[in-house]
Design a protein around this motif. Structure first.
Motif, PDB file in Angstrom:
ATOM      1  N   THR A  37       0.820  -1.211   0.000  1.00 23.94           N
ATOM      2  CA  THR A  37       0.000   0.000   0.000  1.00 23.94           C
ATOM      3  C   THR A  37       0.860   1.270   0.000  1.00 23.94           C
ATOM      4  N   TYR A  38       2.009   1.229   0.665  1.00 24.53           N
ATOM      5  CA  TYR A  38       2.897   2.398   0.617  1.00 24.53           C
ATOM      6  C   TYR A  38       3.443   2.579  -0.797  1.00 24.53           C
ATOM      7  N   GLN A  39       3.843   1.488  -1.426  1.00 22.50           N
ATOM      8  CA  GLN A  39       4.362   1.569  -2.792  1.00 22.50           C
ATOM      9  C   GLN A  39       3.300   2.102  -3.754  1.00 22.50           C
ATOM     10  N   LEU A  40       2.058   1.758  -3.503  1.00 23.09           N
ATOM     11  CA  LEU A  40       0.964   2.147  -4.385  1.00 23.09           C
ATOM     12  C   LEU A  40       0.502   3.576  -4.124  1.00 23.09           C
ATOM     13  N   LEU A  41       0.362   3.961  -2.862  1.00 26.02           N
ATOM     14  CA  LEU A  41      -0.249   5.229  -2.500  1.00 26.02           C
ATOM     15  C   LEU A  41       0.762   6.318  -2.145  1.00 26.02           C
ATOM     16  N   GLY A  42       1.985   5.915  -1.738  1.00 23.71           N
ATOM     17  CA  GLY A  42       3.020   6.891  -1.428  1.00 23.71           C
ATOM     18  C   GLY A  42       2.756   7.738  -0.200  1.00 23.71           C
ATOM     19  N   ASP A  43       1.876   7.276   0.673  1.00 24.70           N
ATOM     20  CA  ASP A  43       1.532   8.009   1.892  1.00 24.70           C
ATOM     21  C   ASP A  43       2.181   7.318   3.081  1.00 24.70           C
ATOM     22  N   GLU A  44       2.935   8.068   3.867  1.00 25.63           N
ATOM     23  CA  GLU A  44       3.615   7.496   5.033  1.00 25.63           C
ATOM     24  C   GLU A  44       2.635   6.794   5.975  1.00 25.63           C
ATOM     25  N   LEU A  45       1.421   7.338   6.082  1.00 21.42           N
ATOM     26  CA  LEU A  45       0.433   6.747   6.984  1.00 21.42           C
ATOM     27  C   LEU A  45      -0.212   5.492   6.400  1.00 21.42           C
TER      28      LEU A  45
END
Length: 409
Positions: A37-45
């Protein structure tokens, strides 16, 4: 990581467990490098490190919101971050505590709450799910395209199984949705083990392993299912059953986690530990058997095959490479795709609750799986199998099906 948990949680079993997990984290961020999900969305949270901070803040009594709950919901629980983490942070344990804590604080919108309730009522009940699936197949041409794609056509007819009698015996998990969606998986497994001189015990009254309820926050129902299964399996282990086998890696992981979930239950902690230690994935179990007979039974030697390792197998059960090594040893030509550690987007009920993210992950996974031009995609979990097949022109099967032809003779 320094912690100052609130008085309400500090001295509870969950608080002590969360504190121990949090103190292992060193903020390095390696986990984000392998988080889908971080790789996809780029959001730290929407990465493990950010979610750890959110849970820490929540347990310390700081402000929280529906957005906090949303970021925790978006986690696939693939546990890729645990494989990557150099400090051994048990992120999944912390996430379970954080999700349960915020679900007590914030009521979900009623459509979302109703959807989750229906999933916990229908999917774990084998007979009910089978009946509804049959109805869905009858009505399939009339359904909207998205719903129609989620109802697989019947490809396998249940075969009458001949009861085998061998001195060696194993308990074979039946599963909730698998017998209706793909009955061939356990049928082939039974015939294969019979050829190896091992009888399969199918336990009457066995319930859902508890994974669906546990992941959706119905922890009381999950524990009831676990205790029911322990009560039914333990006498068979006492009578000499050598293992509890699962052909669905998601179910196998849950059973292996019984000891963790029930560790504070005075009546079941020891029994749960014994059951967890007895549980094995079918690949893990076959890898320990003599390979001569297996080599004679495997049918696919010249096909181009690619293996998709479910997250529950490689990150949860820590069986990365077990199935691949077994099949390679048996002479199967197997391709390992790029980024095999990344989730396909199925993740239990995630594909239903978070369809947009799930579909994006599936497109990426299918692109990588198909890049070698395989004749078939193999997997080890019914959820991954159904999820990938919905959007794949290439057949997707459980790897045990490679033994189907000879095992059925």
């Amino acid at each position: 990581m320094k912690t100052e948990l609130s008085d309400a949680v500090r001295d509870t079993p969950e608080g002590r467990r969360a504190d121990a997990v949090l103190r292992k984290c060193v903020h390095c961020g390696f986990c984000n490098a392998t988080c889908p999900t971080y790789q996809l969305l780029g959001d730290e949270l929407d990465g493990p490190r950010g979610r750890i901070y959110l849970i820490k803040s929540l347990l310390e009594g700081n402000d929280y919101s529906r957005e906090t709950q949303r970021h925790l919901d978006r986690c696939l629980t693939c546990r890729s971050c645990e494989t990557t983490c150099p400090s051994g942070v048990e992120y999944n344990r912390l996430l379970e505590i954080g999700r349960a804590h915020i679900d007590q604080k914030i009521a979900r919108p009623w459509p979302q709450a109703m959807q989750r309730r229906l999933l916990t009522l229908v999917l774990p009940r084998r007979a009910l799910f089978t009946a509804l699936l049959g109805l869905g197949r009858v009505c399939r041409p009339l359904l909207p395209a998205r719903l129609r794609s989620m109802i697989p056509v019947r490809r396998y007819s249940p075969r009458k199984q001949t009861a085998s009698r061998h001195q060696r015996r194993v308990i074979l998990l039946q599963g909730c949705v698998q017998p209706a969606l793909s009955p061939d998986i356990n049928q082939v497994t039974e015939r294969l083990l019979d050829r190896l001189g091992i009888a399969c015990i199918k336990v009457t009254g066995e319930s859902c392993c508890g994974a669906l309820q546990h992941h959706l926050g119905d922890l009381a129902a999950a524990r009831r299912a676990m205790k029911n299964n322990i009560d039914r399996w333990q006498p068979l282990l006492d009578q000499g059953a050598e293992a509890i086998l699962s052909t669905a890696s998601g179910c196998g992981l849950m059973v292996k986690d019984y000891a963790e979930v029930l560790q504070d239950d005075a009546d079941y902690a020891d029994k749960a530990r014994r059951v967890s230690e007895a549980c094995m994935d079918i690949g893990e179990y076959l890898a320990q058997q003599e390979t001569d007979t297996l080599q004679r039974l495997v049918t696919a030697r010249h096909e181009r095959l690619v293996f998709q390792a479910p997250c529950t197998l490689q990150h949860g059960q820590r069986q990365s490479g077990t199935v691949e090594a077994l099949l390679t040893r048996l002479g199967v030509r197997l391709t390992i795709p790029r980024d095999p550690h990344l989730c396909c987007g199925s993740a239990g009920t995630y594909s239903i609750l978070e369809p947009e993210i799930s579909e994006r992950l599936r497109r990426d996974k299918l692109h990588k799986l198909g890049s070698s031009g395989p004749d078939m995609i193999l997997t080890a979990n019914i959820g991954c199998q159904m999820h990938l097949q919905q959007a794949s022109a290439i057949p997707v099967r459980h790897w045990i099906s490679l033994f189907e032809e000879e095992a059925g003779q």
